[in-house]
Design a protein around this motif. Structure first.
Motif, mmCIF file in Angstrom:
data_model
loop_
_atom_site.group_PDB
_atom_site.id
_atom_site.type_symbol
_atom_site.label_atom_id
_atom_site.label_comp_id
_atom_site.label_asym_id
_atom_site.label_seq_id
_atom_site.Cartn_x
_atom_site.Cartn_y
_atom_site.Cartn_z
ATOM 1 N N LEU A 101 40.561 29.089 26.954
ATOM 2 C CA LEU A 101 40.403 30.283 26.108
ATOM 3 C C LEU A 101 39.675 31.383 26.870
ATOM 4 O O LEU A 101 40.001 32.566 26.750
ATOM 5 C CB LEU A 101 39.636 29.919 24.833
ATOM 6 C CG LEU A 101 40.373 28.972 23.872
ATOM 7 C CD1 LEU A 101 39.461 28.551 22.724
ATOM 8 C CD2 LEU A 101 41.650 29.619 23.325
ATOM 9 N N ALA A 102 38.689 30.987 27.682
ATOM 10 C CA ALA A 102 37.952 31.994 28.456
ATOM 11 C C ALA A 102 38.882 32.662 29.466
ATOM 12 O O ALA A 102 38.860 33.890 29.629
ATOM 13 C CB ALA A 102 36.769 31.337 29.177
ATOM 14 N N LEU A 103 39.723 31.867 30.125
ATOM 15 C CA LEU A 103 40.635 32.462 31.111
ATOM 16 C C LEU A 103 41.638 33.384 30.418
ATOM 17 O O LEU A 103 41.956 34.471 30.925
ATOM 18 C CB LEU A 103 41.352 31.359 31.906
ATOM 19 C CG LEU A 103 42.325 31.858 32.984
ATOM 20 C CD1 LEU A 103 41.644 32.798 33.980
ATOM 21 C CD2 LEU A 103 42.968 30.688 33.725
ATOM 22 N N ALA A 104 42.117 32.970 29.249
ATOM 23 C CA ALA A 104 43.050 33.825 28.505
ATOM 24 C C ALA A 104 42.388 35.168 28.203
ATOM 25 O O ALA A 104 42.988 36.243 28.361
ATOM 26 C CB ALA A 104 43.475 33.139 27.211
ATOM 27 N N GLU A 105 41.144 35.106 27.807
ATOM 28 C CA GLU A 105 40.397 36.311 27.457
ATOM 29 C C GLU A 105 40.173 37.171 28.701
ATOM 30 O O GLU A 105 40.322 38.392 28.668
ATOM 31 C CB GLU A 105 39.062 35.843 26.835
ATOM 32 C CG GLU A 105 38.173 36.900 26.313
ATOM 33 C CD GLU A 105 38.770 37.704 25.168
ATOM 34 O OE1 GLU A 105 39.473 37.128 24.314
ATOM 35 O OE2 GLU A 105 38.534 38.930 25.158
ATOM 36 N N LEU A 106 39.841 36.517 29.814
ATOM 37 C CA LEU A 106 39.609 37.259 31.065
ATOM 38 C C LEU A 106 40.886 37.979 31.512
ATOM 39 O O LEU A 106 40.849 39.137 31.921
ATOM 40 C CB LEU A 106 39.144 36.276 32.157
ATOM 41 C CG LEU A 106 38.528 36.899 33.412
ATOM 42 C CD1 LEU A 106 37.159 37.509 33.098
ATOM 43 C CD2 LEU A 106 38.381 35.870 34.535
ATOM 44 N N ILE A 107 42.008 37.286 31.394
ATOM 45 C CA ILE A 107 43.276 37.912 31.794
ATOM 46 C C ILE A 107 43.606 39.055 30.833
ATOM 47 O O ILE A 107 43.906 40.176 31.253
ATOM 48 C CB ILE A 107 44.429 36.877 31.805
ATOM 49 C CG1 ILE A 107 44.180 35.808 32.878
ATOM 50 C CG2 ILE A 107 45.764 37.569 32.050
ATOM 51 C CD1 ILE A 107 45.145 34.628 32.826
#
Ligand SMILES: Cc1ncc(COP(=O)(O)O)c(C=O)c1O
Length: 470
Positions: free
Chosen positions: A350-356
């Motif tokens: 979820l964090a990577l999705a948000e970062l992207i």
């Protein structure tokens, strides 16, 4: 129903509640400290909560603590609690035989220039924290349960859009599987191929040293595929029982060659009729002299399994990678993932999705690209000036460069001498070589690993001194 204290820590202590219970508790705690189950520095629960958990009177526990403090097993720190004391705690050997370096990695060197790692000091800690906070605030409770083995839809959607935009990948989120880096991607694919009856897989040679092992551990045979200045010799792909080919088209690892259009076309033709190309796009975002060449997958999405990773762009320790698969492989590979580890860790996804989604990933890639581009340029200039007999080769891209040595140089002796001078490098031979004539001697230099500009500058200086001696 038994009521448990909410405060404090849990502690499993078998206590005989009969007469002599205090002495029994003391003996149990002594054994736990002596045997290493309670290591030095462990904070014990407060006597009140431990008493409640064990169903004992509070004084019984407090008296036992007092006795063990007097004996030196425990230590009472005013206002902080009771801790296992250093003096008596076990320093028992773990019983695990020393692990070989192929399992835990090679030891430290003053200047680590072995390829593999990015500069982990560039990891965007603040942006990652902020992304995690936003992601957790937005995620429904259900996101934290068991889920689709392909991964969270938020990340599959974000990655699909990113890979289409930046790498020209034909990416449908339904075809995307989030996995534990390239290592797991190759393992899942190999198992899937093996289960479908495949016997052998072509693997570039030279390649990642552990790549053939990943494949053969699943029962497949490896057919080495030679590499030259135009990348893998896809014109030589053959073998009636070779079901797939593992390639690094954008930046051959470790030679740095770019797979030419003719060789790409040859690979795609070879894969017609059910064979698979596995594209390892490990550093596809890091081309320095021009816009990157798009992914091979964009030419033939039904014949290519695209593998990407956050190990170069963010950090290897995240263990996040992704597969974009031809439709027919999505179900079987998702099933392998399901039985391997159920799904990738959700909070990181979820964090990577948000970062992207917030643009933070693009910013990070652009920032890191600038750092590595400068390092590579500085390395090329420094070698030209200080080590004129060696030649960096390959495209200006990625995080490592192959450096050719004069004919007749003994690679292994040079690597050993470098290590004596505090510089860790790899000989080309460490990456394997597909039969035939021995390739010209070379070393592989990872210029991203030193953390921060000072460490890099010192490593570059030491490297020039070593290579200046050939
Ligand atoms: C050629 C190549 N592919 C992939 C990777 C990344 O592997 P992973 O995603 O398992 O960390 C590396 C890392 O060193 C690599 O050199």
């Amino acid at each position: 129903m038994k009521s448990w204290a909410i405060a404090g820590i849990d502690l499993l202590l078998p206590v005989d509640r009969g007469p002599g219970v205090r002495r029994g508790l003391e003996a149990t705690l002594r054994d736990a400290v002596r045997g290493g189950r309670l290591p030095a520095g462990t904070r014990l629960p407060a006597s009140r909560s431990l008493a409640a958990d064990l169903g004992l009177a509070r004084n019984t526990v407090a008296d036992a603590f007092t006795q063990l403090v007097a004996e030196g097993w425990l230590e009472a720190r005013v206002g902080a609690g009771t801790f296992v004391a250093q003096a008596r705690a076990a320093s028992a050997p773990s019983g695990v035989p020393e692990l070989p370096s192929r399992v835990i990695g090679a030891g430290e060197a003053r200047h680590d220039l072995r390829p593999g790692s990015p500069d982990v000091s560039l990891f965007p800690r603040a942006a990652w924290l902020a992304a995690t906070r936003r992601a957790l605030a937005a995620a429904p409770h259900s996101a934290l349960g068991y889920g689709d083995p392909r991964g969270r839809p938020e990340l599959r959607g974000a990655l699909a859009a990113y890979l289409a935009r930046v790498r020209g990948v034909v990416a449908d989120p339904e075809h995307l599987i989030v996995c534990g880096g390239h290592v797991q991607a190759v393992t899942l694919l190999s198992r899937t191929l093996r289960a479908s009856g495949a016997a052998a897989v072509a693997v570039e040679s030279p390649a990642l040293p552990y790549l053939p092992t990943l494949v053969t551990r699943t029962g497949l045979r490896v057919e080495p595929l030679p590499v030259d200045d135009d990348g893998a010799r896809t014109d030589l792909l053959g073998g009636p029982d070779v079901a797939a080919a593992l390639l690094t088209p954008a930046h051959q690892f470790p030679t740095g060659a770019l797979l030419t259009p003719a060789r790409r076309a040859a690979a795609v033709d070879w894969a017609a009729g059910g064979r698979l190309l596995v594209e390892d796009d490990y550093d596809g975002e890091f081309r320095f002299d021009r816009r990157p060449v798009g992914a091979l997958q964009g030419l033939a999405a039904d014949r290519v399994a695209y593998v990407g990773t956050a190990s170069k762009s963010l950090a290897p320790g995240l263990r996040l990678g992704w597969l974009v698969l031809p439709a027919r492989l999505v179900g079987p590979v998702a099933e392998e993932k399901r039985y391997d580890d159920a799904q990738a860790p959700v909070i990181e996804q979820l964090a990577l999705a948000e970062l992207i989604g917030s643009g933070g990933y693009d910013r990070q890639v652009r920032r890191a690209r600038l750092v590595y581009a400068r390092r590579r340029a500085a390395l090329v200039v420094a070698l030209r000036d200080r080590a004129p007999h060696v030649t960096p080769v390959g495209k200006p891209a990625g995080l490592q460069v192959m450096v050719r040595l004069p004919d007749g140089t003994d690679e292994a002796a040079l690597v050993e001498e470098a290590l004596r001078q505090g510089v860790a490098l790899d000989a080309l031979a460490a990456y394997g070589s597909a039969g035939g004539a021995a390739p010209s001697p070379a070393v592989v230099v990872g210029y991203a690993t030193p953390s921060g500009p000072r460490a890099w500058q010192a490593a570059l200086d030491a490297l020039c001194t070593v290579l200046g001696q050939v």
